[in-house]
Write a protein that holds these residues in place. Structure first.
Motif, mmCIF file in Angstrom:
data_model
loop_
_atom_site.group_PDB
_atom_site.id
_atom_site.type_symbol
_atom_site.label_atom_id
_atom_site.label_comp_id
_atom_site.label_asym_id
_atom_site.label_seq_id
_atom_site.Cartn_x
_atom_site.Cartn_y
_atom_site.Cartn_z
ATOM 1 N N VAL A 25 0.826 -1.207 0.000
ATOM 2 C CA VAL A 25 0.000 0.000 0.000
ATOM 3 C C VAL A 25 0.862 1.260 0.000
ATOM 4 N N GLY A 26 2.067 1.153 0.564
ATOM 5 C CA GLY A 26 2.948 2.309 0.588
ATOM 6 C C GLY A 26 2.648 3.267 1.718
ATOM 7 N N GLU A 27 1.770 2.889 2.613
ATOM 8 C CA GLU A 27 1.458 3.679 3.798
ATOM 9 C C GLU A 27 1.409 2.731 4.988
ATOM 10 N N ARG A 28 1.534 3.292 6.173
ATOM 11 C CA ARG A 28 1.543 2.471 7.383
ATOM 12 C C ARG A 28 0.097 2.214 7.806
ATOM 13 N N ILE A 29 -0.502 1.188 7.214
ATOM 14 C CA ILE A 29 -1.918 0.902 7.451
ATOM 15 C C ILE A 29 -2.105 -0.091 8.599
ATOM 16 N N SER A 30 -1.327 -1.153 8.626
ATOM 17 C CA SER A 30 -1.491 -2.213 9.617
ATOM 18 C C SER A 30 -0.371 -2.188 10.641
ATOM 19 N N MET A 44 -8.529 -2.590 5.290
ATOM 20 C CA MET A 44 -8.349 -2.365 3.855
ATOM 21 C C MET A 44 -7.366 -1.233 3.587
ATOM 22 N N GLY A 45 -6.510 -1.429 2.599
ATOM 23 C CA GLY A 45 -5.626 -0.381 2.098
ATOM 24 C C GLY A 45 -5.789 -0.316 0.589
ATOM 25 N N ILE A 46 -6.040 0.861 0.060
ATOM 26 C CA ILE A 46 -6.429 1.002 -1.346
ATOM 27 C C ILE A 46 -5.312 1.664 -2.150
ATOM 28 N N VAL A 47 -4.921 1.008 -3.247
ATOM 29 C CA VAL A 47 -3.887 1.533 -4.142
ATOM 30 C C VAL A 47 -4.553 1.943 -5.458
ATOM 31 N N ASN A 48 -4.392 3.214 -5.815
ATOM 32 C CA ASN A 48 -5.029 3.741 -7.028
ATOM 33 C C ASN A 48 -4.004 4.197 -8.049
ATOM 34 N N THR A 49 -4.227 3.827 -9.308
ATOM 35 C CA THR A 49 -3.519 4.445 -10.429
ATOM 36 C C THR A 49 -4.595 4.882 -11.419
ATOM 37 N N GLU A 50 -4.171 5.429 -12.539
ATOM 38 C CA GLU A 50 -5.150 5.926 -13.509
ATOM 39 C C GLU A 50 -6.050 4.813 -14.023
ATOM 40 N N ASP A 51 -5.487 3.606 -14.213
ATOM 41 C CA ASP A 51 -6.274 2.531 -14.823
ATOM 42 C C ASP A 51 -6.490 1.322 -13.903
ATOM 43 N N THR A 52 -6.116 1.425 -12.607
ATOM 44 C CA THR A 52 -6.345 0.307 -11.679
ATOM 45 C C THR A 52 -6.736 0.821 -10.297
ATOM 46 N N GLN A 53 -7.459 -0.029 -9.587
ATOM 47 C CA GLN A 53 -7.692 0.170 -8.155
ATOM 48 C C GLN A 53 -7.585 -1.193 -7.477
ATOM 49 N N LYS A 176 -11.191 7.573 -5.869
ATOM 50 C CA LYS A 176 -9.782 7.393 -6.226
ATOM 51 C C LYS A 176 -8.814 8.054 -5.232
ATOM 52 N N ASP A 177 -9.303 8.940 -4.376
ATOM 53 C CA ASP A 177 -8.417 9.570 -3.396
ATOM 54 C C ASP A 177 -8.501 8.883 -2.029
ATOM 55 N N GLN A 178 -9.242 7.777 -1.964
ATOM 56 C CA GLN A 178 -9.417 7.084 -0.686
ATOM 57 C C GLN A 178 -8.287 6.091 -0.447
ATOM 58 N N LEU A 179 -7.753 6.079 0.772
ATOM 59 C CA LEU A 179 -6.619 5.225 1.123
ATOM 60 C C LEU A 179 -7.037 3.959 1.863
ATOM 61 N N THR A 180 -8.130 4.047 2.625
ATOM 62 C CA THR A 180 -8.572 2.913 3.432
ATOM 63 C C THR A 180 -10.062 3.023 3.697
ATOM 64 N N ASP A 181 -10.658 1.932 4.183
ATOM 65 C CA ASP A 181 -12.074 1.959 4.550
ATOM 66 C C ASP A 181 -12.268 2.327 6.014
ATOM 67 N N LYS A 182 -11.167 2.481 6.761
ATOM 68 C CA LYS A 182 -11.266 2.728 8.195
ATOM 69 C C LYS A 182 -11.251 4.231 8.502
ATOM 70 N N PRO A 183 -11.991 4.647 9.546
ATOM 71 C CA PRO A 183 -11.976 6.059 9.946
ATOM 72 C C PRO A 183 -10.696 6.403 10.700
ATOM 73 N N ALA A 184 -10.443 7.704 10.874
ATOM 74 C CA ALA A 184 -9.227 8.170 11.556
ATOM 75 C C ALA A 184 -9.121 7.596 12.967
#
Length: 293
Positions: A25-30, A44-53, A176-184
């Motif tokens: 994911v490239g972020e400290r999610i877990s 959940m950790g979400i990775v977005n590019t122009e043509d993939t999620q 597309k700007d969402q990183l995770t399904d979890k709240p802060a």
């Protein structure tokens, strides 16, 4: 053409699932510490590019449940088998491949792509790794086996390329700007719990749950009140420590980590309360967010 899908990470405790999740994911999610049973929820950790999620899910380590909380943790892991487009089954070079054969049998019956990841290969040699590959091929004949070292990022880029190849064509499931399904608030409690895992011994970290009672944010700072729940009065004394020194240390380290995570000034207050046998109470577990669907 746009591709999107759910890539779920499963496996036994302490094989490096959370470390892998954070690398992908490239972020400290877990939370990723050296202690087993670190992850308690499905994250959940979400990775977005122009043509993939790619929607990655980290899950608790698979284990035989001894109390209600562990039953719910296992339910999180089993739910990850039901909705995956690609399954990442993580093992390592030291665990017994035939551990938890019941769960393994469920993986064996899956019709989706399964990538069997042998982690921590930097702790092994070629012969042992070759033997492990043969053994796993006999246990999961339809799985694609990839040796990796999540900690050292070896094989992670290759794994990501393979995941993208296997993703189905689909529109994005999340913004597309969402990183995770979890709240802060969830990440506040996870970061505080991580510090408890690091600084206390024996059963204490496994008897602790963290609840965020206040989260007030403005442009420059966040005020947070956290309650650390334990099961026994004696555990409360250990968490607080002599003259409150232990709790001050945990709070200070958690505050630093939270400032890095949110990139804001953090004002953190921590309290300790006793909630007897919360790990076995359906009502309390629901309050703490253990709600597998």
């Amino acid at each position: 053409m746009h591709k999107a899908g759910f890539v779920n990470i499963v496996g036994n405790p302490n094989v490096g699932k959370s470390t892998l999740m954070n690398q992908l994911v490239g972020e400290r999610i877990s939370i990723a510490t050296f202690k087993a049973q670190t992850t308690r929820h499905r994250i959940m950790g979400i990775v977005n590019t122009e043509d993939t999620q790619i929607v990655f899910s980290d899950t608790p380590g698979v284990l035989k449940p001894n109390y209600k909380m562990q039953e719910m943790m296992l339910a999180f892991s089993e739910s990850a088998l039901a909705d995956a487009d690609v399954l990442l089954y993580v093992t390592d070079v030291v665990e017994n491949p035939e551990k938890n054969v019941d769960f393994l049998d469920k993986v064996k019956k899956m019709s989706i792509p399964v990538l069997l990841l042998i982690n921590k290969i930097d702790e092994s040699d070629q012969k042992k790794l070759g033997d492990l590959v043969e053994k796993w091929h006999s246990l999961l004949p339809n799985a694609e086996i990839l040796p990796i070292s999540a900690k050292n990022k070896f094989g992670v880029d290759m794994l990501m390329r393979r995941i993208k190849e296997l993703l189905p064509e689909s529109p994005a499931y999340f913004d597309k700007d969402q990183l995770t399904d979890k709240p802060a608030k969830f990440f506040v409690s996870e970061i505080v719990r991580e510090k408890i895992l690091l600084y206390y011994d024996k059963e204490i970290p496994y008897s602790v749950e963290v609840s965020v009672e206040r989260f007030k944010e403005d442009e420059h700072k966040i005020h947070i009140n956290v309650v650390i729940y334990v099961e026994r009065d004696s555990q409360k004394g250990i968490i607080i420590g002599h003259q409150g020194v232990a709790l001050k240390k945990v709070s200070s380290e958690a505050r630093k980590a939270l400032e890095k995570f949110f990139d804001k000034k953090i004002f953190l207050e921590t309290f300790v309360k006793v909630d007897k046998d919360w790990r076995s109470s359906q009502k309390e577990l629901k309050h703490f967010g253990y709600n597998p669907e």
